[in-house]
Write a protein that holds these residues in place. Sequence first.
Motif, PDB file in Angstrom:
ATOM      1  N   THR A 109       0.835  -1.199   0.000  1.00 42.71           N
ATOM      2  CA  THR A 109       0.000   0.000   0.000  1.00 42.71           C
ATOM      3  C   THR A 109       0.870   1.248   0.000  1.00 42.71           C
ATOM      4  OG1 THR A 109      -0.076   0.100   2.426  1.00 42.71           O
ATOM      5  CG2 THR A 109      -1.781  -1.212   1.315  1.00 42.71           C
ATOM      6  N   LEU A 110       0.224   2.375  -0.258  1.00 47.29           N
ATOM      7  CA  LEU A 110       0.875   3.673  -0.105  1.00 47.29           C
ATOM      8  C   LEU A 110       0.272   4.363   1.098  1.00 47.29           C
ATOM      9  CD1 LEU A 110       1.145   5.042  -3.763  1.00 47.29           C
ATOM     10  CD2 LEU A 110       3.042   4.467  -2.238  1.00 47.29           C
ATOM     11  N   ASP A 111       1.123   4.717   2.035  1.00 48.41           N
ATOM     12  CA  ASP A 111       0.661   5.469   3.202  1.00 48.41           C
ATOM     13  C   ASP A 111       0.753   6.958   2.907  1.00 48.41           C
ATOM     14  OD1 ASP A 111       0.039   6.166   5.933  1.00 48.41           O
ATOM     15  OD2 ASP A 111       2.178   6.584   6.198  1.00 48.41           O
ATOM     16  N   HIS A 112      -0.334   7.688   3.196  1.00 46.96           N
ATOM     17  CA  HIS A 112      -0.263   9.147   3.167  1.00 46.96           C
ATOM     18  C   HIS A 112       0.399   9.582   4.473  1.00 46.96           C
ATOM     19  CE1 HIS A 112      -3.400   8.519   0.106  1.00 46.96           C
ATOM     20  NE2 HIS A 112      -2.985   9.678  -0.386  1.00 46.96           N
ATOM     21  N   PHE A 113       1.650  10.032   4.381  1.00 49.46           N
ATOM     22  CA  PHE A 113       2.399  10.384   5.592  1.00 49.46           C
ATOM     23  C   PHE A 113       1.606  11.377   6.434  1.00 49.46           C
ATOM     24  CE2 PHE A 113       5.543  12.724   8.062  1.00 49.46           C
ATOM     25  CZ  PHE A 113       6.268  11.685   8.628  1.00 49.46           C
ATOM     26  N   LEU A 114       1.120  12.454   5.802  1.00 49.62           N
ATOM     27  CA  LEU A 114       0.106  13.292   6.426  1.00 49.62           C
ATOM     28  C   LEU A 114      -1.230  12.772   5.920  1.00 49.62           C
ATOM     29  CD1 LEU A 114       1.586  16.916   6.209  1.00 49.62           C
ATOM     30  CD2 LEU A 114       1.610  15.326   8.136  1.00 49.62           C
ATOM     31  N   PRO A 115      -2.083  12.265   6.792  1.00 48.34           N
ATOM     32  CA  PRO A 115      -3.278  11.516   6.365  1.00 48.34           C
ATOM     33  C   PRO A 115      -4.203  12.323   5.477  1.00 48.34           C
ATOM     34  CG  PRO A 115      -3.347  12.017   8.721  1.00 48.34           C
ATOM     35  CD  PRO A 115      -1.965  12.334   8.264  1.00 48.34           C
ATOM     36  N   SER A 116      -4.688  11.662   4.429  1.00 46.13           N
ATOM     37  CA  SER A 116      -5.564  12.322   3.460  1.00 46.13           C
ATOM     38  C   SER A 116      -6.892  12.740   4.077  1.00 46.13           C
ATOM     39  CB  SER A 116      -5.815  11.401   2.271  1.00 46.13           C
ATOM     40  OG  SER A 116      -6.343  10.152   2.695  1.00 46.13           O
ATOM     41  N   SER A 117      -7.301  12.062   5.138  1.00 42.67           N
ATOM     42  CA  SER A 117      -8.561  12.435   5.793  1.00 42.67           C
ATOM     43  C   SER A 117      -8.483  13.823   6.405  1.00 42.67           C
ATOM     44  CB  SER A 117      -8.919  11.412   6.869  1.00 42.67           C
ATOM     45  OG  SER A 117      -7.871  11.292   7.819  1.00 42.67           O
ATOM     46  N   ASN A 118      -7.284  14.241   6.765  1.00 47.15           N
ATOM     47  CA  ASN A 118      -7.085  15.566   7.353  1.00 47.15           C
ATOM     48  C   ASN A 118      -6.460  16.557   6.370  1.00 47.15           C
ATOM     49  OD1 ASN A 118      -6.634  13.412   9.708  1.00 47.15           O
ATOM     50  ND2 ASN A 118      -7.549  15.260  10.585  1.00 47.15           N
ATOM     51  N   TYR A 119      -5.666  16.017   5.449  1.00 51.56           N
ATOM     52  CA  TYR A 119      -4.944  16.881   4.509  1.00 51.56           C
ATOM     53  C   TYR A 119      -5.151  16.373   3.081  1.00 51.56           C
ATOM     54  CZ  TYR A 119      -2.675  18.183   8.873  1.00 51.56           C
ATOM     55  OH  TYR A 119      -2.430  18.591  10.158  1.00 51.56           O
ATOM     56  N   PRO A 120      -6.353  16.523   2.527  1.00 57.64           N
ATOM     57  CA  PRO A 120      -6.602  16.074   1.147  1.00 57.64           C
ATOM     58  C   PRO A 120      -5.746  16.820   0.128  1.00 57.64           C
ATOM     59  CG  PRO A 120      -8.414  17.454   1.934  1.00 57.64           C
ATOM     60  CD  PRO A 120      -7.552  17.155   3.127  1.00 57.64           C
ATOM     61  N   ASN A 121      -5.184  17.952   0.525  1.00 52.91           N
ATOM     62  CA  ASN A 121      -4.280  18.720  -0.341  1.00 52.91           C
ATOM     63  C   ASN A 121      -3.170  17.831  -0.891  1.00 52.91           C
ATOM     64  OD1 ASN A 121      -5.275  20.017   2.141  1.00 52.91           O
ATOM     65  ND2 ASN A 121      -4.632  21.945   1.198  1.00 52.91           N
ATOM     66  N   PHE A 122      -2.758  16.833  -0.102  1.00 56.80           N
ATOM     67  CA  PHE A 122      -1.587  16.027  -0.454  1.00 56.80           C
ATOM     68  C   PHE A 122      -1.950  14.620  -0.913  1.00 56.80           C
ATOM     69  CE2 PHE A 122      -0.254  18.916   3.110  1.00 56.80           C
ATOM     70  CZ  PHE A 122       0.361  19.862   2.290  1.00 56.80           C
ATOM     71  N   TYR A 123      -3.182  14.454  -1.394  1.00 54.19           N
ATOM     72  CA  TYR A 123      -3.645  13.148  -1.854  1.00 54.19           C
ATOM     73  C   TYR A 123      -2.699  12.531  -2.878  1.00 54.19           C
ATOM     74  CZ  TYR A 123      -8.195  11.260  -0.381  1.00 54.19           C
ATOM     75  OH  TYR A 123      -9.191  10.618   0.295  1.00 54.19           O
ATOM     76  N   VAL A 124      -2.255  13.337  -3.849  1.00 58.38           N
ATOM     77  CA  VAL A 124      -1.441  12.802  -4.940  1.00 58.38           C
ATOM     78  C   VAL A 124      -0.069  13.473  -5.014  1.00 58.38           C
ATOM     79  CG1 VAL A 124      -3.389  12.056  -6.345  1.00 58.38           C
ATOM     80  CG2 VAL A 124      -2.552  14.402  -6.575  1.00 58.38           C
ATOM     81  N   PHE A 125       0.366  14.071  -3.920  1.00 55.75           N
ATOM     82  CA  PHE A 125       1.687  14.688  -3.863  1.00 55.75           C
ATOM     83  C   PHE A 125       2.709  13.577  -3.610  1.00 55.75           C
ATOM     84  CE2 PHE A 125       4.778  17.384  -1.228  1.00 55.75           C
ATOM     85  CZ  PHE A 125       5.477  17.783  -2.359  1.00 55.75           C
ATOM     86  N   PRO A 126       3.623  13.304  -4.547  1.00 57.87           N
ATOM     87  CA  PRO A 126       4.532  12.156  -4.418  1.00 57.87           C
ATOM     88  C   PRO A 126       5.286  12.087  -3.099  1.00 57.87           C
ATOM     89  CG  PRO A 126       4.674  13.043  -6.631  1.00 57.87           C
ATOM     90  CD  PRO A 126       3.807  13.999  -5.849  1.00 57.87           C
ATOM     91  N   LEU A 127       5.722  13.232  -2.572  1.00 55.70           N
ATOM     92  CA  LEU A 127       6.514  13.203  -1.346  1.00 55.70           C
ATOM     93  C   LEU A 127       5.681  12.877  -0.106  1.00 55.70           C
ATOM     94  CD1 LEU A 127       8.990  16.187  -1.862  1.00 55.70           C
ATOM     95  CD2 LEU A 127       9.379  13.748  -2.202  1.00 55.70           C
ATOM     96  N   ASN A 128       4.368  12.830  -0.244  1.00 58.22           N
ATOM     97  CA  ASN A 128       3.515  12.432   0.882  1.00 58.22           C
ATOM     98  C   ASN A 128       3.119  10.964   0.790  1.00 58.22           C
ATOM     99  OD1 ASN A 128       2.060  13.238   3.313  1.00 58.22           O
ATOM    100  ND2 ASN A 128       0.185  12.911   2.141  1.00 58.22           N
TER     101      ASN A 128
END
Length: 281
Positions: A109-128
């Motif tokens: 899986t891919l973990d959203h380091f900053l969770p997408s539930s709180n920070y959807p801004n970084f849904y598809v940001f590679p470094l997240n």
Amino acid sequence: MNNNIYSLQEDRVIDYYINSPGVSKAKKQALRSIKSALLSDFRVYKLLGQLGQFHQVASKISTISESDSSTLELLYGSYLSKSGVRKDIFSNELICPGCQYSYATLRSTLDHFLPSSNYPNFYVFPLNLIPTCGDCNRIKNDVIPMSKNDNLPHPYFDKKLFNKHWLKIEISQVSPLKYSFNVRDELSTNDIYKVLNHLISYELEDTLFVHVDSIFEQNDEDLKDIFDTCGERGVREYILMLKQGSYISPASENFVPLNLEYAFFDALYQSDWFCNQYYMD
């Protein structure tokens, strides 16, 4: 960690979606309207990542509407793979950085380091997006740093920390064998907090004990036989051989900070009590 992660185009998935046939003009226009804000948020992310201050991100990024959040979620679910970004991200990591035990492959899986539930801004940001085994992704879930001391080590920004040994093991002078884990003294105070937060967020303590118990069980009988025939010197030499055999250079792509074999054999080697007295009848 492969440095190619930094060369991935930040808005590659967004542009792929905008330029894809079959996407309505309205959705393309909606994404274009927030693209500039998202790129600004990505710059904030990189700056705070370099500073180790992700606890400040909430106050420094744009607000995403529910509609735009749903669109970004769609991009993550359907267009991350189509754009080739998912494959490129997984080419940068071999081992899950959470447990540092399971392999991180395209089936992971891919973990959203900053969770997408709180920070959807970084849904598809590679470094997240961090290649992570399913168990670690599920356990970490929506961990959010609220203060400086809450930050986790980021595999892409804390490369120096991920190239250091994190743990030391201390042997108690009791039988059956007991031991405890601690963070290595040479780490900075800030890094110690990050390591402790990592262990807590991924619920690794019990797993660490299970693995070390298994390591000892695999070597206990041999160590006793060596003590009975060669005494303390033989035991220490054998443990040194095991310690050297388990050492992995930080320059190796197989290096992990939680090298339990090395930490455990180092602890046994340093324990005069274990080498001299543990196997005495």
